[in-house]
Each structure stands twice: as structure tokens, then as C-alpha cells.
Scaffold this active site. Structure first.
Site, short mmCIF file in Angstrom:
data_model
loop_
_atom_site.label_atom_id
_atom_site.label_comp_id
_atom_site.label_asym_id
_atom_site.label_seq_id
_atom_site.Cartn_x
_atom_site.Cartn_y
_atom_site.Cartn_z
N ARG A 60 0.86 -1.19 0.00
CA ARG A 60 0.00 0.00 0.00
C ARG A 60 0.90 1.23 0.00
O ARG A 60 1.93 1.26 0.69
CB ARG A 60 -0.92 0.00 1.22
CG ARG A 60 -2.01 -1.07 1.15
CD ARG A 60 -2.99 -0.92 2.30
NE ARG A 60 -3.98 -1.98 2.30
CZ ARG A 60 -5.17 -1.94 1.68
NH1 ARG A 60 -5.48 -0.85 1.00
NH2 ARG A 60 -6.00 -2.94 1.74
N HIS A 95 -12.17 -2.25 -2.45
CA HIS A 95 -13.18 -1.24 -2.76
C HIS A 95 -13.56 -1.30 -4.24
O HIS A 95 -14.74 -1.31 -4.60
CB HIS A 95 -12.67 0.16 -2.42
CG HIS A 95 -12.76 0.51 -0.97
ND1 HIS A 95 -12.08 -0.19 0.01
CD2 HIS A 95 -13.43 1.50 -0.34
CE1 HIS A 95 -12.34 0.36 1.19
NE2 HIS A 95 -13.17 1.39 1.01
N ARG A 142 -9.29 5.97 -4.02
CA ARG A 142 -8.37 5.07 -3.33
C ARG A 142 -6.91 5.45 -3.56
O ARG A 142 -6.07 5.33 -2.67
CB ARG A 142 -8.61 3.63 -3.79
CG ARG A 142 -10.01 3.13 -3.59
CD ARG A 142 -10.43 3.21 -2.16
NE ARG A 142 -9.74 2.22 -1.34
CZ ARG A 142 -9.70 2.23 -0.02
NH1 ARG A 142 -10.27 3.22 0.66
NH2 ARG A 142 -9.06 1.29 0.64
N HIS A 148 -4.12 2.63 -2.26
CA HIS A 148 -3.82 1.71 -3.35
C HIS A 148 -3.00 2.39 -4.44
O HIS A 148 -3.05 3.62 -4.59
CB HIS A 148 -5.10 1.17 -3.99
CG HIS A 148 -5.82 0.18 -3.15
ND1 HIS A 148 -5.35 -1.09 -2.91
CD2 HIS A 148 -7.01 0.27 -2.48
CE1 HIS A 148 -6.20 -1.74 -2.13
NE2 HIS A 148 -7.21 -0.93 -1.85
#
Length: 319
Positions: A60, A95, A142, A148
Site C-alpha cells: 500500500r 473497494h 483510493r 492503493h
């Protein structure tokens, strides 16, 4: 940064929990089959996302900046948010994957309904364009909050789209309770066996949690409901709750449009308050057990308890 609130709202609406808490009650009172499909697709796609994350790993951005050691001399100024510090691996984006699958179910049903009534290709094209815009917005949100990388969002969106198309053809409407019990056990045991097998091979599946705790700018942003096992218990609970709801009241309650609107308001309030109930985070097993029960209740609230209560009220008024 001037649009931070808007991006945070988008990422909140793309959260897998939103499929169970927000989209499911709205869609269910418009179309029972599509509402059931939302829970079915959300649970399966989020479970598969967990499995893929355990296999593919994936960094991440918010912790990779520090772990990569590429910015020792000139470290960038990293802006984090409460939604940034998720503890699971990053690839693919959950997501994006769940949003892609669930919104395909909802918008394809809407497109089919409109086309059958209007025969307008333009309206259906607009809905499919809206689908693409939603995926792009969730993906950008995101990336914006450093949860991400772009390739993880793209991978999640494509995988979710394929799942949405495939699972929408096999919606478990009017299936026996055994089907849902076996599905719940299959999801739970399948994930636990994979977890155990990977650990026996020497894979440390808690690596992402330790990195999240190390690099998150605020410790209270690390939440138990963002851990991989939380998503597993959520999906298993929703699956079992879906079966119990159809077992208690096969076919659901027949309600006109006005009582359905009342059901939607009451169900939304009930789910909101059920989700707000604080759960003890220690010991973890207690938290996961209560989290499982919470999401087992939610489909029953929407499909049985609230419609049954409204049905009772409306029949009394008619008498």
C-alpha cells in the site's frame, strides 16, 4: 487537497460495507431479486478479494513510501486520512472489486428494466457510462488517500466486473437454508484452510498489519473492522443471514409502494444503529464472533423483521 472531503465521501461509498448497509436495503425494496443479488455478489466478491490478497500480497502506498527506502534524502510529505490505514495487503483493491461487482448487478438490472419499458438504447448506454464513471471515481479516491496503487485499482475493477457478470446469473433466490449454511461454512473453512496452508509454507500473513501499525500516522485509525478476518466474518455472516431471512419468510412480505418506503426508512435507521454499536476489540475472537452476528442480523432486519412489522401495522389500519 481542496476536494479531500469529496474523495473521502466517494471512498466511503465504495467501501464493501456500503453494499450491505446502504445499497442492499434500497435495492431490495425496489426489486427483491436484485437486492438478494447485491448481498450474494458482495459477499462472494469480497471473500475472493481476501483470498487474492493473501496470495498476491501487494504493498500500500502509505507504507511503501517509507519501506522502499527510495526517499531517504528527500522524503515526500505524505498526507494520510482516517480511511487510509487499512491493514490488509493491497492487491487487488477490495473497494474497486466489490464496487465493480455490486454496481454491475444494480445498473444492469436498471438498464434491463428501462430497456424493456422504453426500448431506448440511449438510456441504457447512459447507465453503463455511469457505471464506468463510478468505477473511475472510486479508483481515484483510493489512489488519492494512498490506500492503493493505480494497477491495484484496475485489477480490482476488472475482476469485480467479471464476477458481477458471472454471479448475477446464479442468484440464490428461494434456495434452501442448507445451501446458505454450506456456503457460509465453505467460505469460512476455505479461507481458514488457505491461511493455515500458507502459514505452514512459511508465509507471514500478518506482515501487512505490522506495516500498517508502523506507518499509519495515527494509531486510532487502525480499526479491527479493516482486518482481513473482519471481511471474512462479515461475508460469512451476511451469507448465513440471507439464508435465514428466506427461511423465516419465503418470498418475503408482499407490500405496496408506500409501505415499502416506510420499510426502507426504518431498515436504514436500524442498520445504521446496529453498525454503530461498539464491539470489544479484545479478545479478537470475541470481536469477530460479534461482528459475524451483526452481519447475520442485517439481511433479516431488511427482509423479515422490518417488513413484518410494517405489514402488521398496515393490516391493522385496513381492519
Amino acid at each position: 487537497m481542496g476536494y479531500a472531503k469529496q474523495w473521502l465521501f466517494v471512498t466511503y461509498m465504495g467501501d464493501p460495507k456500503a453494499a450491505f448497509l446502504i445499497y442492499f436495503p434500497i435495492i431490495y425494496y425496489l426489486s427483491k431479486r436484485t437486492g438478494i443479488a447485491v448481498v450474494w455478489v458482495a459477499a462472494i466478491s469480497e471473500w475472493l478479494n481476501l483470498v487474492l490478497k493473501w496470495i498476491l500480497f501487494g504493498e500500500r502506498p502509505y507504507w511503501w513510501v517509507g519501506e522502499s527506502h527510495l526517499f531517504v534524502k528527500n522524503p515526500p510529505r505524505v498526507q494520510q486520512f482516517p480511511s487510509t490505514c487499512e491493514t490488509g495487503p493491497g492487491s487487488p483493491s477490495g473497494h474497486a472489486m466489490v464496487t465493480s461487482a455490486v454496481w454491475w448487478v444494480m445498473l444492469s438490472a436498471a438498464a434491463s428494466f428501462l430497456h424493456s419499458r422504453t426500448r431506448s438504447r440511449l438510456l441504457t448506454a447512459v447507465l453503463y457510462q455511469l457505471y464506468v464513471l463510478i468505477l473511475v471515481a472510486v479508483g481515484l479516491s483510493r489512489v488519492f488517500i494512498l490506500a492503493h496503487f493505480p494497477h491495484q485499482v484496475i485489477a480490482g475493477s476488472l475482476t469485480g466486473f467479471m464476477l458481477g457478470v458471472a454471479l448475477n446469473r446464479t442468484v440464490p433466490e428461494q434456495r434452501h437454508l442448507r445451501f446458505f449454511v454450506y456456503s457460509c461454512l465453505g467460505l469460512l473453512l476455505g479461507a481458514l484452510l488457505l491461511h493455515f496452508g500458507l502459514e505452514q509454507l512459511g508465509v507471514d500473513l500478518s506482515w501487512s498489519i505490522s506495516l500498517a501499525k508502523r506507518w499509519c500516522s495515527q494509531s486510532d485509525w487502525i480499526r479491527m473492522d479493516s482486518t482481513p478476518f473482519s471481511s471474512l466474518t462479515r461475508d460469512c455472516g451476511a451469507m448465513l443471514g440471507l439464508g435465514l431471512a428466506q427461511f423465516w419468510k419465503p418470498g418475503g412480505w408482499p407490500l405496496p409502494w408506500a409501505p415499502r418506503a416506510l420499510c426502507l426508512a426504518l431498515s436504514s435507521m436500524a442498520l445504521y444503529h446496529i453498525n454503530r454499536v461498539p464491539l470489544p476489540v479484545s479478545p479478537p475472537f470475541l470481536f469477530y464472533s460479534l461482528y459475524f452476528i451483526r452481519f447475520t442480523l442485517m439481511p433479516q432486519v431488511v427482509m423479515v423483521f422490518v417488513p413484518g412489522f410494517v405489514h402488521l401495522l398496515t393490516t391493522k389500519k385496513k381492519d
